[in-house]
Design a protein around this motif. Structure first.
Motif, mmCIF file in Angstrom:
data_model
loop_
_atom_site.group_PDB
_atom_site.id
_atom_site.type_symbol
_atom_site.label_atom_id
_atom_site.label_comp_id
_atom_site.label_asym_id
_atom_site.label_seq_id
_atom_site.Cartn_x
_atom_site.Cartn_y
_atom_site.Cartn_z
ATOM 1 N N PRO A 1 0.722 -1.449 0.276
ATOM 2 C CA PRO A 1 -0.113 -0.005 -0.035
ATOM 3 C C PRO A 1 0.821 1.582 -0.568
ATOM 4 C CG PRO A 1 0.337 -0.763 2.187
ATOM 5 C CD PRO A 1 0.833 -1.548 1.444
ATOM 6 N N LEU A 2 -0.450 1.821 -0.593
ATOM 7 C CA LEU A 2 0.867 3.824 -0.582
ATOM 8 C C LEU A 2 0.486 4.130 1.144
ATOM 9 C CD1 LEU A 2 0.106 5.076 -4.120
ATOM 10 C CD2 LEU A 2 2.420 4.381 -2.977
ATOM 11 N N PRO A 3 2.011 4.244 1.944
ATOM 12 C CA PRO A 3 1.361 5.070 3.029
ATOM 13 C C PRO A 3 0.582 6.168 3.118
ATOM 14 C CG PRO A 3 3.846 5.538 2.769
ATOM 15 C CD PRO A 3 3.520 4.222 1.296
ATOM 16 N N THR A 4 -0.602 6.374 3.640
ATOM 17 C CA THR A 4 -0.892 7.804 3.720
ATOM 18 C C THR A 4 -1.017 7.898 5.651
ATOM 19 O OG1 THR A 4 -2.907 6.270 5.022
ATOM 20 C CG2 THR A 4 -2.677 6.593 2.555
ATOM 21 N N GLU A 5 0.055 7.821 5.944
ATOM 22 C CA GLU A 5 0.201 8.241 7.711
ATOM 23 C C GLU A 5 1.397 9.019 7.256
ATOM 24 O OE1 GLU A 5 1.439 7.753 12.363
ATOM 25 O OE2 GLU A 5 0.757 5.932 11.442
ATOM 26 N N PRO A 6 1.422 10.444 7.750
ATOM 27 C CA PRO A 6 2.785 11.764 7.303
ATOM 28 C C PRO A 6 4.066 10.970 8.243
ATOM 29 C CG PRO A 6 0.822 12.973 8.252
ATOM 30 C CD PRO A 6 0.228 11.027 7.746
ATOM 31 N N GLY A 7 4.997 10.797 7.348
ATOM 32 C CA GLY A 7 6.426 9.950 8.382
ATOM 33 C C GLY A 7 6.285 8.761 8.004
ATOM 34 N N THR A 8 5.827 7.957 7.928
ATOM 35 C CA THR A 8 5.648 6.492 7.675
ATOM 36 C C THR A 8 6.277 5.952 6.143
ATOM 37 O OG1 THR A 8 3.528 5.977 6.978
ATOM 38 C CG2 THR A 8 3.839 6.302 9.320
ATOM 39 N N CYS A 9 6.326 4.998 6.653
ATOM 40 C CA CYS A 9 6.900 3.594 4.866
ATOM 41 C C CYS A 9 6.727 2.648 5.466
ATOM 42 C CB CYS A 9 8.579 3.567 4.846
ATOM 43 S SG CYS A 9 9.582 3.180 6.300
ATOM 44 N N VAL A 10 6.555 2.083 3.994
ATOM 45 C CA VAL A 10 6.222 0.736 4.214
ATOM 46 C C VAL A 10 7.405 -0.731 3.645
ATOM 47 C CG1 VAL A 10 3.918 0.401 4.701
ATOM 48 C CG2 VAL A 10 3.959 0.398 2.698
ATOM 49 N N ARG A 11 7.584 -1.398 3.800
ATOM 50 C CA ARG A 11 8.726 -2.341 2.859
ATOM 51 C C ARG A 11 7.935 -4.280 2.553
ATOM 52 N NH1 ARG A 11 11.051 -0.122 7.245
ATOM 53 N NH2 ARG A 11 12.769 1.344 6.611
ATOM 54 N N GLY A 12 8.453 -4.800 2.093
ATOM 55 C CA GLY A 12 7.806 -5.762 1.756
ATOM 56 C C GLY A 12 8.527 -5.608 0.125
ATOM 57 N N GLY A 13 8.779 -7.577 -0.198
ATOM 58 C CA GLY A 13 9.015 -7.724 -1.520
ATOM 59 C C GLY A 13 10.525 -7.052 -1.871
ATOM 60 N N GLY A 14 11.350 -6.443 -0.712
ATOM 61 C CA GLY A 14 12.689 -5.964 -1.421
ATOM 62 C C GLY A 14 12.742 -4.342 -1.410
ATOM 63 N N ARG A 15 10.914 -4.068 -2.152
ATOM 64 C CA ARG A 15 10.968 -2.505 -2.256
ATOM 65 C C ARG A 15 10.380 -1.641 -0.450
ATOM 66 N NH1 ARG A 15 7.177 -4.894 -5.232
ATOM 67 N NH2 ARG A 15 8.459 -5.132 -7.490
ATOM 68 N N THR A 16 10.385 -0.332 -0.698
ATOM 69 C CA THR A 16 10.273 0.568 0.455
ATOM 70 C C THR A 16 9.927 1.505 -0.290
ATOM 71 O OG1 THR A 16 12.480 -0.067 1.259
ATOM 72 C CG2 THR A 16 11.245 1.693 2.329
ATOM 73 N N VAL A 17 8.570 1.942 0.035
ATOM 74 C CA VAL A 17 7.384 3.130 -0.353
ATOM 75 C C VAL A 17 7.572 3.810 1.006
ATOM 76 C CG1 VAL A 17 5.787 4.100 -0.566
ATOM 77 C CG2 VAL A 17 6.424 1.627 -1.395
#
Length: 202
Positions: A62-78
């Motif tokens: 997912p595209l993170p919607t909380e300010p200042g956060t990131c998500v990771r998975g499958g070798g990627r970081t958003v």
């Protein structure tokens, strides 16, 4: 005649030896290294529109919607950069595929996808002294309660504009994404600040 080959050279290749030496001299307190050539794709779109869901499916994240956060998975970081802006970071060699996949996902919906991989390089700063080192030049509260794993922010470090990312485990340290034109300056600053943590002279 053999075709000409292009030899890539990262913005901090000339400092690799000094970064490694500072790591050794810290006696385990710090690790400093460049992570060159990471894919970096900037995405702009309406987080509540159909393009956001299409991008989620394309990335598997997912595209993170909380300010200042990131998500990771499958070798990627958003990374969340703004209410309608994200940075997708992936392994070396994946920029073209990522850009094409994201453009196809957005299709005719309003949005923009831009490969910014060449604009920045990434410094890894990790180890028990990493937070103290970064705090010398950054106004953010870097205490784990305020800036723990999964947090990111656009800020300044030693007056250079950076994107700072707390990695997924406390011991994984930080990514410091910095524009290539400022990379040498920032690496020199980190090397100078790291002398405080030298425990093993060479």
């Amino acid at each position: 005649m053999a075709a000409d080959t292009v030899t890539r050279r990262s913005p901090l290749a000339h400092l690799a030896g000094r970064l490694a030496r500072a790591t050794r001299q810290s006696g385990g307190a710090l690790r400093l290294a460049e992570l060159p050539y990471l894919a970096q794709i900037n995405v702009r779109l309406d987080p509540k529109g159909p393009a956001a869901e299409a991008v989620r499916l394309a990335l598997g994240l997912p595209l993170p919607t909380e300010p200042g956060t990131c998500v990771r998975g499958g070798g990627r970081t958003v990374l969340w950069l703004g209410p309608d802006e994200w940075l997708v970071v992936g392994p070396d060699g994946t920029a073209g595929d990522l850009e094409a996949r994201l453009r196809a996902a957005i299709g005719d919906e309003p949005g923009a996808v831009t490969d910014v991989s060449a604009q920045r390089t990434t410094l890894l700063v990790s180890g028990p002294a990493a937070r103290d080192l970064l705090a010398h030049g950054c106004s953010l509260d870097l205490h784990p309660r305020a800036f723990g794993p999964g947090r990111c922010a656009q800020s300044t470090l030693a007056r250079a504009q950076v994107v700072l990312v707390a990695r997924d485990q406390p011991r994984s340290g930080f990514w410091v994404l910095v524009r290539s034109s400022f990379a040498d300056y920032l690496a020199e600053w980190l090397l100078d600040a790291a002398t405080e943590h030298v425990t093993v002279p060479e």
